[in-house]
Design a protein around this motif. Structure first.
Motif, PDB file in Angstrom:
ATOM      1  N   ALA A 113       1.045  -1.202  -0.011  1.00  0.00           N
ATOM      2  CA  ALA A 113      -0.038   0.014  -0.011  1.00  0.00           C
ATOM      3  C   ALA A 113       0.933   1.293  -0.095  1.00  0.00           C
ATOM      4  N   GLY A 114       0.476   2.318  -0.727  1.00  0.00           N
ATOM      5  CA  GLY A 114       1.241   3.627  -0.960  1.00  0.00           C
ATOM      6  C   GLY A 114       1.244   3.856  -2.451  1.00  0.00           C
ATOM      7  N   SER A 115       2.112   5.070  -2.602  1.00  0.00           N
ATOM      8  CA  SER A 115       2.397   5.545  -4.073  1.00  0.00           C
ATOM      9  C   SER A 115       3.362   4.882  -4.531  1.00  0.00           C
ATOM     10  N   HIS A 116       3.598   4.430  -5.754  1.00  0.00           N
ATOM     11  CA  HIS A 116       4.552   3.728  -6.472  1.00  0.00           C
ATOM     12  C   HIS A 116       4.965   4.297  -7.705  1.00  0.00           C
ATOM     13  N   SER A 117       6.377   4.749  -8.160  1.00  0.00           N
ATOM     14  CA  SER A 117       6.662   5.342  -9.310  1.00  0.00           C
ATOM     15  C   SER A 117       6.828   4.063 -10.469  1.00  0.00           C
ATOM     16  N   ILE A 118       6.074   3.915 -11.421  1.00  0.00           N
ATOM     17  CA  ILE A 118       6.433   2.782 -12.328  1.00  0.00           C
ATOM     18  C   ILE A 118       6.755   3.314 -13.506  1.00  0.00           C
ATOM     19  N   THR A 119       7.795   2.619 -14.145  1.00  0.00           N
ATOM     20  CA  THR A 119       8.421   3.202 -15.409  1.00  0.00           C
ATOM     21  C   THR A 119       8.481   1.694 -16.121  1.00  0.00           C
ATOM     22  N   ALA A 120       8.487   1.662 -17.645  1.00  0.00           N
ATOM     23  CA  ALA A 120       8.578   0.545 -18.601  1.00  0.00           C
ATOM     24  C   ALA A 120       9.933   1.255 -19.328  1.00  0.00           C
ATOM     25  N   VAL A 121      10.855   0.291 -19.270  1.00  0.00           N
ATOM     26  CA  VAL A 121      12.192   0.503 -20.072  1.00  0.00           C
ATOM     27  C   VAL A 121      12.353  -0.440 -21.133  1.00  0.00           C
ATOM     28  N   TYR A 122      12.204  -0.074 -22.494  1.00  0.00           N
ATOM     29  CA  TYR A 122      12.429  -0.796 -23.610  1.00  0.00           C
ATOM     30  C   TYR A 122      14.034  -0.720 -23.767  1.00  0.00           C
ATOM     31  N   GLY A 123      14.332  -2.076 -24.199  1.00  0.00           N
ATOM     32  CA  GLY A 123      15.615  -2.292 -24.625  1.00  0.00           C
ATOM     33  C   GLY A 123      16.295  -1.997 -25.775  1.00  0.00           C
ATOM     34  N   GLY A 124      15.295  -1.736 -26.913  1.00  0.00           N
ATOM     35  CA  GLY A 124      15.839  -1.667 -28.181  1.00  0.00           C
ATOM     36  C   GLY A 124      15.920  -2.774 -28.833  1.00  0.00           C
ATOM     37  N   ASP A 125      16.178  -2.834 -30.332  1.00  0.00           N
ATOM     38  CA  ASP A 125      16.609  -3.823 -31.211  1.00  0.00           C
ATOM     39  C   ASP A 125      17.491  -3.387 -32.150  1.00  0.00           C
ATOM     40  N   THR A 126      17.737  -4.000 -33.563  1.00  0.00           N
ATOM     41  CA  THR A 126      18.521  -3.467 -34.448  1.00  0.00           C
ATOM     42  C   THR A 126      18.257  -2.196 -35.203  1.00  0.00           C
ATOM     43  N   ILE A 127      17.295  -1.999 -34.954  1.00  0.00           N
ATOM     44  CA  ILE A 127      16.536  -0.953 -35.849  1.00  0.00           C
ATOM     45  C   ILE A 127      16.531   0.419 -34.923  1.00  0.00           C
ATOM     46  N   TYR A 128      15.690   0.224 -33.497  1.00  0.00           N
ATOM     47  CA  TYR A 128      15.355   1.039 -32.767  1.00  0.00           C
ATOM     48  C   TYR A 128      16.269   1.232 -31.329  1.00  0.00           C
ATOM     49  N   ASP A 129      16.321   2.438 -31.040  1.00  0.00           N
ATOM     50  CA  ASP A 129      16.937   2.713 -29.700  1.00  0.00           C
ATOM     51  C   ASP A 129      16.154   2.390 -28.528  1.00  0.00           C
ATOM     52  N   PRO A 130      16.906   2.174 -27.453  1.00  0.00           N
ATOM     53  CA  PRO A 130      16.147   1.681 -26.234  1.00  0.00           C
ATOM     54  C   PRO A 130      15.458   3.268 -25.718  1.00  0.00           C
ATOM     55  N   SER A 131      14.298   3.004 -24.961  1.00  0.00           N
ATOM     56  CA  SER A 131      13.662   4.160 -24.442  1.00  0.00           C
ATOM     57  C   SER A 131      12.953   3.692 -23.039  1.00  0.00           C
ATOM     58  N   THR A 132      12.759   4.736 -22.393  1.00  0.00           N
ATOM     59  CA  THR A 132      12.142   4.770 -20.978  1.00  0.00           C
ATOM     60  C   THR A 132      10.965   5.415 -20.987  1.00  0.00           C
ATOM     61  N   SER A 133       9.710   5.120 -20.521  1.00  0.00           N
ATOM     62  CA  SER A 133       8.583   5.801 -20.377  1.00  0.00           C
ATOM     63  C   SER A 133       8.587   6.846 -19.126  1.00  0.00           C
ATOM     64  N   ALA A 134       7.778   7.657 -19.252  1.00  0.00           N
ATOM     65  CA  ALA A 134       7.497   8.603 -18.148  1.00  0.00           C
ATOM     66  C   ALA A 134       7.251   7.963 -17.078  1.00  0.00           C
ATOM     67  N   PRO A 135       7.292   8.087 -15.831  1.00  0.00           N
ATOM     68  CA  PRO A 135       6.979   7.598 -14.679  1.00  0.00           C
ATOM     69  C   PRO A 135       5.360   7.707 -14.472  1.00  0.00           C
ATOM     70  N   LEU A 136       4.789   6.455 -14.072  1.00  0.00           N
ATOM     71  CA  LEU A 136       3.488   6.321 -13.810  1.00  0.00           C
ATOM     72  C   LEU A 136       3.272   6.218 -12.462  1.00  0.00           C
ATOM     73  N   THR A 137       2.428   7.011 -11.797  1.00  0.00           N
ATOM     74  CA  THR A 137       2.221   7.042 -10.415  1.00  0.00           C
ATOM     75  C   THR A 137       1.039   6.065 -10.030  1.00  0.00           C
ATOM     76  N   GLN A 138       1.376   4.828  -9.516  1.00  0.00           N
ATOM     77  CA  GLN A 138       0.513   3.881  -9.052  1.00  0.00           C
ATOM     78  C   GLN A 138       0.246   3.857  -7.559  1.00  0.00           C
ATOM     79  N   THR A 139      -1.061   4.248  -7.341  1.00  0.00           N
ATOM     80  CA  THR A 139      -1.445   4.432  -5.879  1.00  0.00           C
ATOM     81  C   THR A 139      -2.245   3.280  -5.488  1.00  0.00           C
ATOM     82  N   VAL A 140      -1.516   2.539  -4.587  1.00  0.00           N
ATOM     83  CA  VAL A 140      -2.121   1.056  -3.908  1.00  0.00           C
ATOM     84  C   VAL A 140      -2.874   1.545  -2.456  1.00  0.00           C
ATOM     85  N   ASN A 141      -4.235   1.528  -2.149  1.00  0.00           N
ATOM     86  CA  ASN A 141      -4.580   1.848  -1.080  1.00  0.00           C
ATOM     87  C   ASN A 141      -4.668   0.595  -0.062  1.00  0.00           C
ATOM     88  N   GLN A 142      -4.729   0.876   1.010  1.00  0.00           N
ATOM     89  CA  GLN A 142      -4.664  -0.142   2.288  1.00  0.00           C
ATOM     90  C   GLN A 142      -6.042  -0.983   2.007  1.00  0.00           C
TER      91      GLN A 142
END
Length: 675
Positions: A113-142
């Motif tokens: 329970a609480g506030s969580h800063s969730i991100t998704a990190v793409y590792g890239g492939d032979t064509i595209y560069d890696p990229s990271t998402s903007a943080p998503l604030t996930q709220t978990v209530n008691q």
């Protein structure tokens, strides 16, 4: 990243755009463009940038609830490949592989329970560069919690230990933390939840009454607080016990008597008041002190016996109780006490002596009727016995007078008519004495009887009798005297079971009046008595002159003394007692022809006696063991027969009674008339 030549880039680009070479050949225009690009590329090309975003399936969520995070990697022209890593801050939650739509997912229900800063990190492939998402604030209530409460015992008694158990539950896990137990708004105590989500609290301090008990769970990181429904705990008042003692067991009228009541109970000291009662009459009320005691003093109790009780009224914590009855005798003069003691002793002595006299008279009457050949002298157990036989006819009086002892008259040779009726009298004088330790009792009594026996057959008879008794006993140490008299009626039966063996039984009822004095106390009271007696007696000749009679005999009597008020105003209570004797022994008789007209039969016997008694007033007796136990008795006497049909016997005995100091002497005479 490695640097690719323009040819490599063109080759990959053509495969992405047009597929395999066979398709390229069918698409001439595109092939021409690609070929032109390949031929014209002379420098290395950089990877294409990507953009990653992340979304939650539910936000906010509850603790324990499953949440799915979806990452989308956006590019130009060609769909990216590879994996995405999902993170909670710097903590890796998990990974997902991009699908054909450029999306990867990850599901979890383990977020605290609480506030969580969730991100998704793409590792890239032979064509595209890696990229990271903007943080998503996930709220978990008691998560919500539920608290229940139970009691180990309900209702309980004041002072009794009670254990309250709270159980806290919630979805997604087991709550932790503490539970506070309350009585209304008052905190009783706390308990820590165990691995099963339970907490306990024990107490024995709840006061009597109704209590509203709740369990309040304080919550933890993942579970919210909760309060149990109210549990109504009923605490009953504890049982109390009241005892009562008196400063004296018996006192004179006007003497102060202090009554002390003590009230006890489990879990504390009772408070409140105690009411002292004489029967149903309240004497007074007193307040318990810090030790649970209350005392009441009075000198107003009337002469007599009092049933005193102490009644505790109870308080908020302890219930009511009443003491056992305390019997207090007030004003009973010493002489009244002596009179009662002497009554208890002498009535047993008089009853024992009368029982012996009655039993012996019955046994002798039966023995006479069964005597062979109508012998004029009966070989009975004891005593002087005159047998006044009816006169024979003159024609039967001939020489050899003792021929009348047989059933054939020697003079005429004619058969004699058998005698079936017997009239008899029996007198017994008994003397008693004891030592100083047994109150120096002395005195005696006379028992006289008269009766008639009818012999229905040679083996069976019945009889009836009446008797009179008078007695006089004294005690020097008690300055006491008791005398009186009484009447008796009764019946008996005899049966020859076998040759030489007879069975006898009898019953009698007596009404007796006692007059007693002890110092200045005097009183008169009537009594009623029942007696039963039975015996087995053998009769065996061991020579022409000697005869022996072994026997086993028993008698028992029950006497009731009525209540009376003595001359000093003391109520003397009614009482019942029983007494009796079991005896066994043997008597030997020698038959001696003294003259032609007289036959003499001296006899001697020895018996072992067991005396028994029971008395509902034994506590006031001088010495109850007087009439309880074994003793030895010896007896001797002589019997005479005359040719005219008269029978007379005279005898005496000496012995004791039970295991006491009694010495008992008796002399007995008897006469019988057969007709």
């Amino acid at each position: 990243m490695r640097a690719e030549t323009s040819g490599d880039f063109a080759h990959h680009l053509s495969r992405r755009l047009f597929g395999p070479a066979s398709n390229l050949r069918r698409r001439c225009g595109s092939v021409a463009i690609v070929a032109a690009l390949v031929l014209s590329s002379t420098v290395a090309a950089a990877l294409t940038p990507s953009t990653t975003t992340v979304v939650s399936s539910v936000n906010p969520s509850a603790f324990g609830q499953s949440v799915t995070f979806t990452a989308t990697v956006e590019t130009v022209v060609v769909t990216p490949t590879g994996t995405v890593t999902f993170k909670d801050g710097a903590t890796t939650l998990g990974t997902g592989t991009l699908n054909g739509a450029g999306q990867a997912t990850f599901a979890t229900g383990a977020l605290a329970a609480g506030s969580h800063s969730i991100t998704a990190v793409y590792g890239g492939d032979t064509i595209y560069d890696p990229s990271t998402s903007a943080p998503l604030t996930q709220t978990v209530n008691q998560n919500a919690s539920t608290t229940t409460l139970i009691s180990s015992v309900n209702p309980s008694a004041f002072g009794q230990s009670i254990t309250f158990t709270a159980t806290v539950s919630g979805s997604g896990g087991t709550p932790t933390g503490t539970v506070t137990f309350k009585d209304g708004s008052t905190t009783l105590g706390t308990g820590t939840l165990n691995g099963a989500g339970q907490a306990t609290f024990s107490t024995s301090a709840l006061t009597a009454g109704s209590h509203s008990i709740t369990a309040v769970y304080g919550g933890d990181t993942n579970f919210a607080t909760s309060t149990s429904p109210i549990l109504t705990q009923v605490v009953d008042r504890s049982a109390s016990t009241t005892s009562l003692v008196s400063s004296v067991a018996a006192g004179a009228f006007g003497q102060p008597v202090t009554l002390t009541a003590t009230v006890t109970g489990t879990g504390g000291t009772p408070t409140g008041t105690v009411t002292f009662k004489d029967g149903s009459t309240a004497l007074g009320t007193r307040t318990l002190n810090g030790s649970g005691q209350a005392a009441f003093t009075t000198s107003a109790l009337a002469i007599g016996s009092h049933s005193i009780t102490a009644v505790y009224g109870g308080d908020a914590l302890f219930g009511e109780s009443t003491s056992p009855v305390l019997t207090l005798t007030v004003g009973a003069p010493v002489d009244s006490v002596k009179l009662r003691r002497f009554q208890v002793a002498i009535t047993k002595v008089e009853g024992q002596s009368s029982g012996q006299a009655t039993s012996d008279a019955i046994e002798s009457s039966i023995a006479e009727a069964f005597a062979a050949d109508d012998q004029l002298i009966t070989r009975n157990s004891l005593g002087v016995r005159l047998n006044f036989a009816a006169e024979q006819k003159a024609s039967d009086r001939i020489d050899g007078a003792f021929s009348s002892l047989r059933n054939v008259n020697k003079a005429t040779g004619a058969a004699r008519h058998p005698r079936t009726w017997f009239a008899w009298t029996d007198v017994r004088v008994t003397s008693w004495s004891t030592g100083q330790s047994s109150a120096d009792i002395r005195g005696g009594q006379v028992n006289a009887f008269a009766g008639v026996t009818h012999k229905f057959s040679p083996d069976f008879l019945l009889g009836a009798f009446a008797g009179f008794e008078t007695f006089d006993y004294t005690s020097q140490s008690l300055s006491a005297r008791m005398n009186g008299n009484g009447w008796t009626i009764g019946g008996y039966m005899g049966w020859h079971l076998l040759p030489g063996l007879r069975f006898t039984a009898g019953v009698a009822h007596s009404s007796v009046t006692y007059d007693g004095t002890a110092g200045t106390a005097a009183g008169t009271f009537p009594a009623s008595r029942w007696l039963v007696t039975s015996a087995l007696t053998g009769s065996y000749k061991i020579s022409h002159a000697w005869e022996v009679e072994p026997s086993v005999r028993v008698f028992a009597l029950w006497e009731s003394n009525q209540a009376y008020i003595d001359s000093l105003g003391t109520q003397q209570e009614a009482r019942r007692f029983s007494t009796g004797r079991v005896s066994t022994g043997i008597k030997a008789t020698y038959w001696w022809q003294y003259s032609k007209t007289v036959k003499i039969a001296p006899y001697i016997g020895a018996y072992g006696d067991y005396h028994f008694t029971e008395d509902d007033a034994a506590a006031t007796a001088l010495a109850p063991e007087w009439l309880q136990g074994l003793s030895l008795r010896v007896m001797s006497g002589v019997a005479l027969m005359s040719s005219r049909g008269s029978k007379v016997s005279l005898g005496g005995e000496a012995g004791g009674v039970g295991s006491g100091e009694f010495t008992v002497w008796s002399v007995r005479g008897r006469a019988t008339i057969p007709y």
